[in-house]
Write a protein that holds these residues in place. Structure first.
Motif: not given
Ligand SMILES: Nc1ncnc2c1ncn2[C@@H]1O[C@H](COP(=O)(O)OP(=O)(O)OP(=O)(O)O)[C@@H](O)[C@H]1O
Ligand SMILES: [Mg+2]
Length: 256
Positions: A48-57, A174-182, A198-205
């Motif tokens: 995911l970080r490569c897709v968002n260019m937070l990492e070089e590859f 989305f990267d483990e957006v619920t992992s830090a939650l109670d 449901a609204d048709g947003m394209t997502m990788l989670l």
């Protein structure tokens, strides 16, 4: 015919001597909701970080809406794009993380407005209207003027998701957006993601919530040791895994 939003070919990434992505191929069509599952260290976050260019590859290419992300690739030569160009491309994807990363000295609405004003160059009133709309959508209409410290973890995560979505990205990560939650706060965040799906947003989670992945995904990707080991329809993946590795992984996961 569905449009390809994201196309990853032969993605390779190393940290020092450690090759963490060993040639990942993945194509995402408009409106698809793809869950990425896999054991710790398999490379999910890195991808995911490569897709968002937070990492070089180092190898392969990633295209978003037909545009090559991060690098000009010409045969065997590749050159990093300018920082300005990369910043523009980065705004095509929205990302939400385990840690919400909200600014503590800004209200919920101000957190959502920031990128709209700074990056999208909206006026403050315009940005406020967009922020209010999205905060309403994630169930926080009565919390727009609260500071992060006055919100629960689930509410903070919903602000972070609203902030990303408000930028109108072509693709949400989305990267483990619920992992830090109670545990009792997980459902409200998953509900928001379901609404976006449901609204048709394209997502990788990336998720450890197997039941959620089963219910929400159009496709599931199982990563193992830096490659996609198996992918397919959630019903097949969870009920009739083809590889022993996936079968083993599912035994130790929360899906049952
Ligand atoms: N900044 C970094 N520097 C060095 N190695 C890293 C770095 N980030 C990740 N790694 C290594 O890359 C590999 C893949 O990590 P990654 O975070 O992508 O795994 P993951 O599948 O997201 O795991 P988890 O389920 O625990 O979040 C691991 O071996 C990890 O130690
Ligand atoms: Mg991770």
């Amino acid at each position: 015919m569905a449009k390809t939003i994201l196309d990853i070919q032969g993605l390779r990434k190393t940290y020092g001597q450690n090759e963490v992505l060993k040639g990942v191929d993945c194509s995402v069509q408009e409106g698809e909701v793809i869950s990425i599952i896999g054991s710790s260290g398999s490379g999910k976050t890195t991808m995911l970080r490569c897709v968002n260019m937070l990492e070089e590859f180092e190898g392969g290419k990633i295209s978003l809406d037909g545009e090559e992300i991060g690098y000009h690739v010409d045969g065997s030569t590749r050159r990093r794009k300018s920082e300005k160009e990369i910043a523009r491309q980065r705004a095509l994807t929205g990302m939400a993380f385990q840690q919400f990363n909200l600014f503590p000295h800004m209200t919920a609405a101000e957190n959502v407005m920031l990128g709209l004003v700074k990056v999208k160059k909206m006026s403050k009133p315009e940005a406020r209207a967009v922020a209010d709309t999205w905060l309403d959508r994630v169930g926080l209409a009565t919390r727009t003027n609260h500071y992060p410290g006055q919100l629960s973890g689930g509410q903070q995560q919903r602000v972070a998701i609203a902030r990303a979505i408000a930028m109108a990205p072509r693709l949400m990560l989305f990267d483990e957006v619920t992992s830090a939650l109670d545990p009792e706060l997980v459902g409200e965040v998953l509900q928001v993601i379901k609404g976006l799906a449901a609204d048709g947003m394209t997502m990788l989670l990336v998720t450890h919530e197997m039941r959620f992945a089963y219910e929400v995904s159009s496709r599931v990707i199982f990563m193992n040791q830096g490659v996609i080991c198996e992918e397919g329809d959630p019903k097949d993946m969870f009920v009739r895994p083809k590889t022993d590795r996936l079968a083993e992984f599912l035994k130790t996961s929360s899906f049952n």
